[in-house]
Design a protein around this motif. Structure first.
Motif, PDB file in Angstrom:
ATOM      1  N   LEU A   8       0.842  -1.192   0.000  1.00 19.71           N
ATOM      2  CA  LEU A   8       0.000   0.000   0.000  1.00 19.71           C
ATOM      3  C   LEU A   8       0.877   1.241   0.000  1.00 19.71           C
ATOM      4  CD1 LEU A   8      -2.662  -1.017   2.661  1.00 19.71           C
ATOM      5  CD2 LEU A   8      -3.119  -0.595   0.233  1.00 19.71           C
ATOM      6  N   PHE A   9       0.381   2.305  -0.610  1.00 19.14           N
ATOM      7  CA  PHE A   9       1.157   3.546  -0.709  1.00 19.14           C
ATOM      8  C   PHE A   9       0.234   4.737  -0.489  1.00 19.14           C
ATOM      9  CE2 PHE A   9       3.440   6.958  -2.934  1.00 19.14           C
ATOM     10  CZ  PHE A   9       4.724   6.787  -2.420  1.00 19.14           C
ATOM     11  N   LYS A  10       0.698   5.687   0.284  1.00 17.53           N
ATOM     12  CA  LYS A  10      -0.056   6.927   0.503  1.00 17.53           C
ATOM     13  C   LYS A  10       0.690   8.067  -0.172  1.00 17.53           C
ATOM     14  CE  LYS A  10      -2.199   9.838   4.027  1.00 17.53           C
ATOM     15  NZ  LYS A  10      -2.411  10.042   5.488  1.00 17.53           N
ATOM     16  N   TYR A  71      13.714   5.703 -12.509  1.00 22.92           N
ATOM     17  CA  TYR A  71      12.359   5.471 -12.016  1.00 22.92           C
ATOM     18  C   TYR A  71      11.745   6.768 -11.495  1.00 22.92           C
ATOM     19  CZ  TYR A  71      12.979   0.418 -12.205  1.00 22.92           C
ATOM     20  OH  TYR A  71      13.178  -0.856 -12.650  1.00 22.92           O
ATOM     21  N   GLU A  72      10.429   6.839 -11.563  1.00 22.75           N
ATOM     22  CA  GLU A  72       9.712   7.959 -10.967  1.00 22.75           C
ATOM     23  C   GLU A  72      10.061   8.054  -9.482  1.00 22.75           C
ATOM     24  OE1 GLU A  72       5.301   8.405 -12.543  1.00 22.75           O
ATOM     25  OE2 GLU A  72       5.727   6.342 -11.920  1.00 22.75           O
ATOM     26  N   SER A  73       9.955   9.248  -8.934  1.00 23.50           N
ATOM     27  CA  SER A  73      10.127   9.420  -7.494  1.00 23.50           C
ATOM     28  C   SER A  73       8.927   8.822  -6.771  1.00 23.50           C
ATOM     29  CB  SER A  73      10.246  10.902  -7.136  1.00 23.50           C
ATOM     30  OG  SER A  73      11.376  11.473  -7.750  1.00 23.50           O
ATOM     31  N   GLU A  74       9.180   8.224  -5.612  1.00 20.64           N
ATOM     32  CA  GLU A  74       8.092   7.704  -4.788  1.00 20.64           C
ATOM     33  C   GLU A  74       7.673   8.835  -3.861  1.00 20.64           C
ATOM     34  OE1 GLU A  74       9.936   4.245  -3.115  1.00 20.64           O
ATOM     35  OE2 GLU A  74       9.373   2.995  -4.817  1.00 20.64           O
ATOM     36  N   PHE A  75       6.723   9.641  -4.341  1.00 20.89           N
ATOM     37  CA  PHE A  75       6.313  10.857  -3.642  1.00 20.89           C
ATOM     38  C   PHE A  75       5.231  10.509  -2.620  1.00 20.89           C
ATOM     39  CE2 PHE A  75       4.316  15.180  -3.508  1.00 20.89           C
ATOM     40  CZ  PHE A  75       5.438  15.858  -3.086  1.00 20.89           C
ATOM     41  N   GLY A  76       5.680  10.042  -1.462  1.00 16.18           N
ATOM     42  CA  GLY A  76       4.775   9.611  -0.405  1.00 16.18           C
ATOM     43  C   GLY A  76       5.454   8.540   0.425  1.00 16.18           C
ATOM     44  N   GLU A  77       4.662   7.635   1.014  1.00 12.07           N
ATOM     45  CA  GLU A  77       5.256   6.599   1.848  1.00 12.07           C
ATOM     46  C   GLU A  77       4.442   5.306   1.779  1.00 12.07           C
ATOM     47  OE1 GLU A  77       5.272   7.861   5.895  1.00 12.07           O
ATOM     48  OE2 GLU A  77       3.131   8.302   5.942  1.00 12.07           O
ATOM     49  N   TYR A  78       5.146   4.191   1.958  1.00 10.12           N
ATOM     50  CA  TYR A  78       4.471   2.896   2.023  1.00 10.12           C
ATOM     51  C   TYR A  78       3.821   2.770   3.394  1.00 10.12           C
ATOM     52  CZ  TYR A  78       6.848   1.698  -2.284  1.00 10.12           C
ATOM     53  OH  TYR A  78       7.289   1.701  -3.592  1.00 10.12           O
ATOM     54  N   THR A  79       2.576   2.297   3.402  1.00  4.97           N
ATOM     55  CA  THR A  79       1.804   2.303   4.655  1.00  4.97           C
ATOM     56  C   THR A  79       1.353   0.917   5.107  1.00  4.97           C
ATOM     57  OG1 THR A  79      -0.242   2.716   3.408  1.00  4.97           O
ATOM     58  CG2 THR A  79       0.958   4.638   4.234  1.00  4.97           C
ATOM     59  N   GLY A  80       1.895  -0.123   4.535  1.00  2.00           N
ATOM     60  CA  GLY A  80       1.492  -1.468   4.930  1.00  2.00           C
ATOM     61  C   GLY A  80       1.214  -2.321   3.715  1.00  2.00           C
ATOM     62  N   GLU A  81       0.335  -3.287   3.898  1.00  2.00           N
ATOM     63  CA  GLU A  81       0.042  -4.215   2.809  1.00  2.00           C
ATOM     64  C   GLU A  81      -1.460  -4.358   2.577  1.00  2.00           C
ATOM     65  OE1 GLU A  81       3.392  -7.540   2.290  1.00  2.00           O
ATOM     66  OE2 GLU A  81       2.276  -7.741   4.168  1.00  2.00           O
ATOM     67  N   LEU A  82      -1.795  -4.636   1.329  1.00  2.63           N
ATOM     68  CA  LEU A  82      -3.142  -5.006   0.934  1.00  2.63           C
ATOM     69  C   LEU A  82      -3.102  -6.515   0.750  1.00  2.63           C
ATOM     70  CD1 LEU A  82      -6.019  -4.361  -0.151  1.00  2.63           C
ATOM     71  CD2 LEU A  82      -4.956  -3.983  -2.388  1.00  2.63           C
ATOM     72  N   ILE A  83      -3.771  -7.246   1.655  1.00  2.02           N
ATOM     73  CA  ILE A  83      -3.655  -8.698   1.671  1.00  2.02           C
ATOM     74  C   ILE A  83      -5.001  -9.333   1.327  1.00  2.02           C
ATOM     75  CG2 ILE A  83      -2.948 -10.722   3.001  1.00  2.02           C
ATOM     76  CD1 ILE A  83      -1.371  -8.881   4.837  1.00  2.02           C
ATOM     77  N   PHE A  84      -4.965 -10.246   0.376  1.00  2.00           N
ATOM     78  CA  PHE A  84      -6.168 -10.953  -0.059  1.00  2.00           C
ATOM     79  C   PHE A  84      -6.173 -12.345   0.575  1.00  2.00           C
ATOM     80  CE2 PHE A  84      -4.969  -8.049  -3.548  1.00  2.00           C
ATOM     81  CZ  PHE A  84      -6.098  -7.234  -3.557  1.00  2.00           C
ATOM     82  N   TRP A  85      -6.977 -12.505   1.628  1.00  2.00           N
ATOM     83  CA  TRP A  85      -7.121 -13.788   2.297  1.00  2.00           C
ATOM     84  C   TRP A  85      -8.311 -14.543   1.698  1.00  2.00           C
ATOM     85  CZ3 TRP A  85      -3.491 -15.018   6.033  1.00  2.00           C
ATOM     86  CH2 TRP A  85      -2.749 -13.957   6.563  1.00  2.00           C
ATOM     87  N   ASN A  86      -8.415 -15.811   2.068  1.00  2.00           N
ATOM     88  CA  ASN A  86      -9.532 -16.622   1.593  1.00  2.00           C
ATOM     89  C   ASN A  86     -10.885 -16.099   2.095  1.00  2.00           C
ATOM     90  OD1 ASN A  86     -10.732 -19.002   0.375  1.00  2.00           O
ATOM     91  ND2 ASN A  86     -11.020 -19.767   2.462  1.00  2.00           N
ATOM     92  N   ASP A  87     -10.908 -15.569   3.325  1.00  2.00           N
ATOM     93  CA  ASP A  87     -12.173 -15.169   3.945  1.00  2.00           C
ATOM     94  C   ASP A  87     -12.282 -13.675   4.238  1.00  2.00           C
ATOM     95  OD1 ASP A  87     -10.190 -15.133   5.858  1.00  2.00           O
ATOM     96  OD2 ASP A  87     -11.430 -16.003   7.452  1.00  2.00           O
ATOM     97  N   ARG A  88     -11.259 -12.911   3.857  1.00  2.00           N
ATOM     98  CA  ARG A  88     -11.272 -11.485   4.182  1.00  2.00           C
ATOM     99  C   ARG A  88     -10.272 -10.727   3.318  1.00  2.00           C
ATOM    100  NH1 ARG A  88      -8.121 -14.169   7.739  1.00  2.00           N
ATOM    101  NH2 ARG A  88      -6.176 -13.211   8.478  1.00  2.00           N
ATOM    102  N   VAL A  89     -10.411  -9.411   3.320  1.00  2.00           N
ATOM    103  CA  VAL A  89      -9.442  -8.530   2.687  1.00  2.00           C
ATOM    104  C   VAL A  89      -8.855  -7.654   3.783  1.00  2.00           C
ATOM    105  CG1 VAL A  89      -9.091  -6.628   1.055  1.00  2.00           C
ATOM    106  CG2 VAL A  89     -10.621  -8.517   0.457  1.00  2.00           C
ATOM    107  N   GLN A  90      -7.537  -7.613   3.855  1.00  2.00           N
ATOM    108  CA  GLN A  90      -6.867  -6.833   4.898  1.00  2.00           C
ATOM    109  C   GLN A  90      -6.216  -5.603   4.283  1.00  2.00           C
ATOM    110  OE1 GLN A  90      -4.262  -9.095   7.458  1.00  2.00           O
ATOM    111  NE2 GLN A  90      -3.127  -7.272   8.085  1.00  2.00           N
ATOM    112  N   ILE A  91      -6.550  -4.438   4.840  1.00  2.00           N
ATOM    113  CA  ILE A  91      -5.972  -3.173   4.402  1.00  2.00           C
ATOM    114  C   ILE A  91      -5.125  -2.646   5.543  1.00  2.00           C
ATOM    115  CG2 ILE A  91      -6.434  -0.848   3.538  1.00  2.00           C
ATOM    116  CD1 ILE A  91      -9.180  -1.898   2.610  1.00  2.00           C
TER     117      ILE A  91
END
Length: 200
Positions: A8-10, A71-91
């Motif tokens: 994830l990126f903000k 590469y383009e500049s990463e103008f912001g910050e990484y804020t975690g992961e977007l995880i696709f589980w079998n029974d849920r989506v984690q943001i």
């Protein structure tokens, strides 16, 4: 079923200029200023205007060439992961069960890190950082969550077939979007895939 994840990126607000671009902008402003002073007020800079123009030209040409490999500049910050589980989506740290989700709407999915971008602004790097991707998670409660995420050649949605097919079967990804996510466009392949999804 193996869980799959993307970073994830903000993004920050503002103009994403790196130091080299700021130097180019400063040199351009300086060149116009010298030209303006010479022609409007008759100032004589003893040839400095010409020397400055040569420096500006060499720098800009060099910057344009180098940007083909940067590469383009990463103008912001990484804020975690977007995880696709079998029974849920984690943001990041928050999880949403599939029963809470109305639809997963992948608005933008084409950006892959390292892809060449034919940018109109030649002073910007031409290699993508893979961060121009957007997922909108629409919950049954009416809330909408927007997630900007990164894709790379090895970690991208088209490789997440198993979990995405599962999400389609639960009704949170449409058939047309599933085809788009898995990059299936050939008619014959679509028919084979349709049978696979229906009979598994």
């Amino acid at each position: 079923m193996k869980q799959r994840s993307l970073r994830l990126f903000k993004k920050k607000r503002g103009i994403p200029l790196n130091p080299e671009q700021w130097i180019g902008v400063s040199l351009t402003i300086g060149l116009f200023f010298i030209g303006y002073m010479e022609h409007s007020f008759g100032n004589d800079f003893n040839g400095w205007g010409t020397n400055f123009a040569i420096v500006w030209f060499i720098y800009i040409i060099g910057l344009m060439v180098v940007n083909f490999f940067r590469y383009e500049s990463e103008f912001g910050e990484y804020t975690g992961e977007l995880i696709f589980w079998n029974d849920r989506v984690q943001i990041d740290q928050e999880s949403y069960s599939l029963s809470e989700i109305k639809i997963l709407d992948f608005v933008q999915i084409e950006d892959i890190r390292g892809r060449f971008m034919n940018s109109i602004v030649e002073f910007t790097p031409h290699l993508s950082n893979g961060l121009d991707n957007l997922l909108v998670v629409k919950l049954k409660s009416g809330e909408e969550l927007r997630c900007v995420f990164q894709q790379t050649e090895t970690e991208r949605l088209k490789h997440f077939k198993e979990v995405l097919v599962h999400y389609h079967r639960t009704g949170i990804i449409t058939w047309l979007q599933l085809l788009d996510l898995l990059d299936i466009t050939d008619y014959e392949k679509i028919q084979v895939f349709k049978k696979e999804v229906c009979h598994d």
